[in-house]
Design a protein around this motif. Structure first.
Motif, PDB file in Angstrom:
ATOM      1  N   CYS A 229     -34.043 -18.254 -52.558  1.00 61.20           N
ATOM      2  CA  CYS A 229     -33.531 -17.337 -51.544  1.00 61.20           C
ATOM      3  C   CYS A 229     -33.007 -18.164 -50.380  1.00 61.20           C
ATOM      4  CB  CYS A 229     -34.645 -16.404 -51.066  1.00 61.20           C
ATOM      5  SG  CYS A 229     -34.121 -15.196 -49.832  1.00 61.20           S
ATOM      6  N   LYS A 230     -31.782 -17.836 -49.939  1.00 61.10           N
ATOM      7  CA  LYS A 230     -31.166 -18.509 -48.792  1.00 61.10           C
ATOM      8  C   LYS A 230     -30.973 -17.483 -47.684  1.00 61.10           C
ATOM      9  CE  LYS A 230     -28.440 -21.602 -51.742  1.00 61.10           C
ATOM     10  NZ  LYS A 230     -27.058 -21.964 -52.131  1.00 61.10           N
ATOM     11  N   ILE A 231     -31.438 -17.822 -46.492  1.00 63.75           N
ATOM     12  CA  ILE A 231     -31.255 -16.957 -45.328  1.00 63.75           C
ATOM     13  C   ILE A 231     -30.632 -17.764 -44.194  1.00 63.75           C
ATOM     14  CG2 ILE A 231     -33.079 -15.315 -45.926  1.00 63.75           C
ATOM     15  CD1 ILE A 231     -34.931 -16.784 -43.950  1.00 63.75           C
ATOM     16  N   VAL A 232     -29.878 -17.060 -43.348  1.00 65.24           N
ATOM     17  CA  VAL A 232     -29.199 -17.689 -42.220  1.00 65.24           C
ATOM     18  C   VAL A 232     -29.584 -16.944 -40.951  1.00 65.24           C
ATOM     19  CG1 VAL A 232     -26.965 -18.373 -41.267  1.00 65.24           C
ATOM     20  CG2 VAL A 232     -27.272 -18.267 -43.728  1.00 65.24           C
ATOM     21  N   LYS A 233     -29.851 -17.725 -39.924  1.00 61.32           N
ATOM     22  CA  LYS A 233     -30.337 -17.167 -38.657  1.00 61.32           C
ATOM     23  C   LYS A 233     -29.368 -16.159 -38.035  1.00 61.32           C
ATOM     24  CE  LYS A 233     -33.318 -19.126 -35.276  1.00 61.32           C
ATOM     25  NZ  LYS A 233     -33.786 -20.329 -34.655  1.00 61.32           N
ATOM     26  N   SER A 234     -28.069 -16.391 -38.136  1.00 58.16           N
ATOM     27  CA  SER A 234     -27.065 -15.485 -37.577  1.00 58.16           C
ATOM     28  C   SER A 234     -26.136 -15.026 -38.687  1.00 58.16           C
ATOM     29  CB  SER A 234     -26.241 -16.184 -36.490  1.00 58.16           C
ATOM     30  OG  SER A 234     -27.057 -16.529 -35.400  1.00 58.16           O
ATOM     31  N   SER A 235     -25.994 -13.728 -38.835  1.00 54.82           N
ATOM     32  CA  SER A 235     -25.160 -13.182 -39.899  1.00 54.82           C
ATOM     33  C   SER A 235     -23.698 -13.542 -39.696  1.00 54.82           C
ATOM     34  CB  SER A 235     -25.304 -11.665 -39.963  1.00 54.82           C
ATOM     35  OG  SER A 235     -24.476 -11.137 -40.978  1.00 54.82           O
ATOM     36  N   GLY A 236     -23.057 -13.927 -40.782  1.00 57.41           N
ATOM     37  CA  GLY A 236     -21.624 -14.184 -40.780  1.00 57.41           C
ATOM     38  C   GLY A 236     -20.838 -13.028 -41.366  1.00 57.41           C
ATOM     39  N   LEU A 237     -21.514 -11.925 -41.646  1.00 62.85           N
ATOM     40  CA  LEU A 237     -20.862 -10.757 -42.225  1.00 62.85           C
ATOM     41  C   LEU A 237     -20.147  -9.962 -41.128  1.00 62.85           C
ATOM     42  CD1 LEU A 237     -23.739  -9.781 -44.654  1.00 62.85           C
ATOM     43  CD2 LEU A 237     -21.467 -10.627 -45.301  1.00 62.85           C
ATOM     44  N   PRO A 238     -19.158  -9.149 -41.514  1.00 59.53           N
ATOM     45  CA  PRO A 238     -18.432  -8.362 -40.496  1.00 59.53           C
ATOM     46  C   PRO A 238     -19.379  -7.461 -39.704  1.00 59.53           C
ATOM     47  CG  PRO A 238     -17.392  -8.169 -42.664  1.00 59.53           C
ATOM     48  CD  PRO A 238     -18.685  -8.903 -42.865  1.00 59.53           C
ATOM     49  N   ALA A 239     -19.114  -7.327 -38.421  1.00 58.76           N
ATOM     50  CA  ALA A 239     -19.958  -6.516 -37.542  1.00 58.76           C
ATOM     51  C   ALA A 239     -19.674  -5.030 -37.760  1.00 58.76           C
ATOM     52  CB  ALA A 239     -19.719  -6.888 -36.091  1.00 58.76           C
ATOM     53  N   HIS A 240     -20.678  -4.314 -38.278  1.00 54.83           N
ATOM     54  CA  HIS A 240     -20.555  -2.880 -38.510  1.00 54.83           C
ATOM     55  C   HIS A 240     -21.772  -2.117 -37.998  1.00 54.83           C
ATOM     56  CE1 HIS A 240     -16.882  -2.723 -40.934  1.00 54.83           C
ATOM     57  NE2 HIS A 240     -17.283  -3.832 -41.502  1.00 54.83           N
ATOM     58  N   THR A 241     -22.654  -2.804 -37.293  1.00 51.78           N
ATOM     59  CA  THR A 241     -23.852  -2.157 -36.766  1.00 51.78           C
ATOM     60  C   THR A 241     -24.040  -2.583 -35.308  1.00 51.78           C
ATOM     61  OG1 THR A 241     -25.435  -3.925 -37.272  1.00 51.78           O
ATOM     62  CG2 THR A 241     -24.916  -2.381 -39.066  1.00 51.78           C
ATOM     63  N   PRO A 242     -24.894  -1.900 -34.568  1.00 51.66           N
ATOM     64  CA  PRO A 242     -25.136  -2.286 -33.180  1.00 51.66           C
ATOM     65  C   PRO A 242     -26.154  -3.423 -33.019  1.00 51.66           C
ATOM     66  CG  PRO A 242     -26.317  -0.269 -33.670  1.00 51.66           C
ATOM     67  CD  PRO A 242     -25.507  -0.604 -34.904  1.00 51.66           C
TER      68      PRO A 242
ATOM     69  N   PRO B 152     -15.094  -5.210 -54.753  1.00 49.31           N
ATOM     70  CA  PRO B 152     -15.649  -4.281 -53.772  1.00 49.31           C
ATOM     71  C   PRO B 152     -17.123  -4.602 -53.563  1.00 49.31           C
ATOM     72  CG  PRO B 152     -15.504  -3.202 -55.906  1.00 49.31           C
ATOM     73  CD  PRO B 152     -14.895  -4.588 -56.063  1.00 49.31           C
ATOM     74  N   GLU B 153     -17.520  -4.707 -52.320  1.00 47.72           N
ATOM     75  CA  GLU B 153     -18.907  -5.012 -51.963  1.00 47.72           C
ATOM     76  C   GLU B 153     -19.366  -3.989 -50.937  1.00 47.72           C
ATOM     77  OE1 GLU B 153     -20.973  -8.287 -52.243  1.00 47.72           O
ATOM     78  OE2 GLU B 153     -19.802  -8.514 -54.065  1.00 47.72           O
ATOM     79  N   PHE B 154     -20.671  -3.885 -50.819  1.00 53.55           N
ATOM     80  CA  PHE B 154     -21.264  -3.071 -49.769  1.00 53.55           C
ATOM     81  C   PHE B 154     -21.997  -3.994 -48.810  1.00 53.55           C
ATOM     82  CE2 PHE B 154     -22.000   0.440 -53.145  1.00 53.55           C
ATOM     83  CZ  PHE B 154     -20.695   0.895 -53.005  1.00 53.55           C
ATOM     84  N   LEU B 155     -21.830  -3.736 -47.529  1.00 54.24           N
ATOM     85  CA  LEU B 155     -22.656  -4.394 -46.524  1.00 54.24           C
ATOM     86  C   LEU B 155     -23.906  -3.547 -46.404  1.00 54.24           C
ATOM     87  CD1 LEU B 155     -23.244  -6.398 -44.227  1.00 54.24           C
ATOM     88  CD2 LEU B 155     -21.944  -4.901 -42.715  1.00 54.24           C
ATOM     89  N   PHE B 156     -25.057  -4.124 -46.720  1.00 55.32           N
ATOM     90  CA  PHE B 156     -26.358  -3.477 -46.572  1.00 55.32           C
ATOM     91  C   PHE B 156     -27.005  -4.040 -45.314  1.00 55.32           C
ATOM     92  CE2 PHE B 156     -28.361  -1.375 -50.482  1.00 55.32           C
ATOM     93  CZ  PHE B 156     -27.159  -0.826 -50.897  1.00 55.32           C
TER      94      PHE B 156
END
Length: 170
Positions: free
Chosen positions: A72-85, A162-166
């Motif tokens: 499992c790889k985790i990153v301290k700051s998400s690089g995914l598109p911002a879609h949440t507050p 197509p992907e989903f941001l969870f």
């Protein structure tokens, strides 16, 4: 089974497992050229070594009889598109299990580890990208309070999936 942080000596085994797991689950979706290019970029020993040296990333492995069976790889700051507050979202980059080891609880132990690490980091949300046509993975992440917040894409060569941001609050 032993859960531990990965070391540089694990790079080749993690890269190999990443390649095998990706091919087993998704290899049929891509042309040989796109797949080869992606695997050489995303699942090479050099890439894993770079990730292991990154202080903003943590990599945990599950060993079974001295052999890496999951990671499992985790990153301290998400690089995914911002879609949440979320103010401090972290990202679960990869959670892969050897295709022959699926169903033995590795994913659950690694997910528990990832959530605990995220909380230690002070993250307020976990984010991840999941293939739109992977209901098993979506069901797994929903058990941990994650759910779809946006439609996004994932590119492999010239192929766009197509992907989903969870995301789930911590």
């Amino acid at each position: 089974m032993t859960l531990r942080l990965a070391t540089q000596q694990d790079a080749a085994a993690i890269a190999d497992l990443g390649r095998r797991a990706f091919i087993a689950k998704f290899g049929h979706l891509y042309s040989a050229a796109n797949l080869a290019m992606f695997l050489d970029d995303a699942h090479s020993p050099a890439k894993v070594l770079k990730e292991l040296a990154d202080p903003a990333m943590k990599v945990a492995v599950m060993e079974d009889d001295g052999r890496i069976a999951s990671f499992c790889k985790i990153v301290k700051s998400s690089g995914l598109p911002a879609h949440t507050p979320a103010l401090r979202p972290m990202e679960l980059k990869q959670l892969y299990t050897d295709p022959d080891q699926i169903g033995r609880g590795h994913g659950a132990r690694l997910m528990d580890w990832a959530l605990a690490e995220a909380r230690r980091w002070g993250a307020d949300e976990m984010q991840l990208s999941v293939y739109a046509d992977n209901p098993d993975a979506q069901r797994f992440y929903r058990r941990y309070g994650m759910d779809k917040v946006a439609d996004i894409t994932f590119t492999v060569g010239d192929h766009v999936d197509p992907e989903f941001l969870f995301a789930g609050a911590l």
